[in-house]
Design an enzyme around this catalytic site. Structure first.
Site: not given
Length: 554
Positions: A295, A469-471
């Site tokens: 992330d 919020y970049h998994p």
């Protein structure tokens, strides 16, 4: 029994793109399975209202992490879109391709055919780029694709002050970070068109659904049905009943970096011992399923403003009502932008090959949950390292498909991450100290002037760092002989036929910037793999070469 040539699980960024491309020639039928519902409603379509949908259960799965051991046991929100368009319908609408070197690294580590020269044609195919007269080289961009990409008007003087401050601090500027040169300060791009959110649903899925052979079926995907090591369909639950959606050719999972590995494991594909512990029969022992979770973390550095030029003047019920009404009736005004209109990608120090820090600039001091700083007028820079070395995992809590997966990012588990974040704070302070900001800066709100030492900065980081919020990474793309790879370079699940994964979960390493653009590109490229088409040729543009900056740019 419902059936189609291709059954896609998840109407998110990649899933929508695949539905559009796989049904494009009219020869193939497509069913998209989506647990979420409609994206109708002003709060999800108005760009300036971006903080609302990701906090609404009707649009968001509502996941959170396990207590993060290196962040004092904090549980962090882990939103994912539960709506057509997936996370492209609840995200911040920022459009970033990523750095060319990201994709070259993918290929170097086993993702053959995924170098920048290979993915660039797909970025160009998907884009409908509008620069708004703010610069950029159109030879590197696409102008006829479904995905409209625009730039905010940048009328607030703080947007230009941020870019000028970066130049004064000795950094490069760039007219287009999605073109030849990512590095530098310049305008930020957004997936907004004619004043509304231009999600993957608006760009791809809704046009595809106008065709006779594309349909959406609502339901919770509970298991991939596999016979003799071949995927033959998807079991879903809806209305209290279990149904089978049959795939005549292939099943493609595009359910997010959380739900894609979850569905694979529920279907018997994953680490054998973990599956057995939940009573799940092992179909394919793939140790990498759910591993390699990555992330981007970020901090907000907030400054109090000495002039009332920020958006705080509208941060009240009357101001919000005015913006909302103007947007609702005329699709104009402040409601038409996500307000992230200037950005930067920089290298943290000499010797770094390509940028490793990203900035989003916002002309108000406010949190993602909508809580404004008590100071009143202010502005902030969101900053974070791009390539954390910490890794986490997604595992099953149980064999019940209705249970949320167990998500542990293991954030900040490496000392290098702490060093990089301290550097981010100090570099940002230098930028805010430049002459360009002197007419606007009153004082620092957070971390606050008193927070200076490594230990003090570490304390601030531990308490305030948040997910961007970049998994990604939980169904890693790699060579077939890589024991941790889940899919091969054509996105086939290794060990099972007629089954692919195509979404951000396949990323071997997180890309520079926001992940919506790379996720859609993955769906575009996957479609050609699935259809057996000759992949698009490498761009006619001159091959990208990293600028020869061996020392610091400053």
């Amino acid at each position: 029994m419902r059936q189609a040539d291709f059954v896609i699980v998840g109407a998110g960024s990649a899933g929508c793109a695949m539905a559009y491309r796989l049904s494009e020639d009219g020869k193939h039928s497509v069913i998209v399975i989506e647990h979420g519902g409609t994206d109708a409603g002003p709060l999800i379509q108005m760009p300036a209202a971006l903080s609302y949908p990701m906090n609404m259960p009707m649009y968001d799965w509502g996941y959170e992490t396990e207590p993060e051991p290196h962040l004092g046991g904090r549980k962090l929100a882990a939103p994912r879109g539960k709506v057509i368009g997936g996370s492209s319908s609840i995200n911040g609408m920022v459009y970033v391709r990523g750095a060319p070197s990201d994709y070259d690294h993918w290929e170097e580590t086993g993702a053959s055919g995924w170098a920048y020269k290979d993915v660039l044609p797909y970025f160009k195919r998907m884009e409908n780029w509008h620069d708004g007269g703010q610069g950029g080289d159109p030879t590197w961009r696409g102008t006829n694709g479904p995905l409209h990409i625009t730039r905010g008007p940048r009328t607030n003087p703080l947007f230009k002050a941020f870019v000028e401050a970066g130049r004064q601090a000795g950094y490069h500027t760039t007219d287009d970070y999605n073109g030849y040169q990512q590095e530098g300060f310049g305008p930020m791009e957004q997936t907004v068109w004619k004043g509304r959110r231009w999600s993957a649903a608006n760009a791809y899925l809704k046009p595809a659904l106008k065709r006779s052979k594309c349909d959406v079926v609502r339901g919770l995907a509970t298991r991939i049905k596999i016979e003799d090591k071949k995927a033959v369909g998807v079991e879903i639950e809806r209305g209290g009943k279990t149904e089978l959606i049959k795939a005549n050719r292939e099943v493609i999972i595009a359910a997010s970096s959380f739900n894609s590995p979850k569905l694979l494991m529920l279907s018997g594909i994953g680490p054998a011992e973990h599956l057995k512990s939940h009573g799940i029969e092992v179909v394919a022992d793939r140790q990498g399923v759910g591993q390699n979770l990555q992330d981007h973390l970020e901090l907000y550095l907030q400054m109090a403003a000495s002039q009332p030029v920020t958006l705080y003047k509208y941060w009240n019920i009357f101001g919000k009502a005015l913006i909302g009404a103007q947007w609702l009736f005329t699709k104009s005004g402040l409601g038409t932008s996500n307000q992230f209109e200037s950005a930067a990608f920089i290298r943290s120090k000499a010797g770094i090959k390509y940028p490793d820090i990203q900035y989003h600039f916002l002309p108000i001091a406010v949190r993602y949950d909508g809580q404004a700083a008590a100071e009143g007028h202010g502005f902030q820079a969101h900053v974070g390292p791009m390539r954390s070395v910490s890794r986490g995992s997604v595992t099953l809590k149980s064999a019940n498909p209705k249970d949320a997966p167990k998500i542990l990012f293991n954030y900040m588990s490496e000392e290098k991450d702490w060093e990089e974040f301290r550097n981010c704070i100090r570099l940002t302070r230098e930028i805010f100290a430049q002459d360009a900001f002197k007419p606007y800066v009153k004082h620092e709100i957070q971390p606050g002037k008193a927070v200076q030492s490594d230990d003090e900065l570490n304390g601030f980081i531990k308490e305030h760092v948040e997910s961007a919020y970049h998994p990604c990474g939980t169904c890693k793309l790699g060579a077939k002989d890589d024991p941790m790879a889940v899919v091969d370079p054509e996105l086939n699940v290794i060990g099972v036929e007629n089954l692919r994964v195509a979404d951000s979960s396949i990323f071997p390493r997180v890309t520079n910037g926001n992940l919506n653009g790379p996720s859609i590109m993955t769906g575009e490229k996957a479609s050609d793999h699935i259809l057996g088409k000759d992949l698009l040729p490498a761009s006619n543009a001159e091959p990208w070469v990293s600028p020869n900056w061996q020392t610091s740019q400053r």
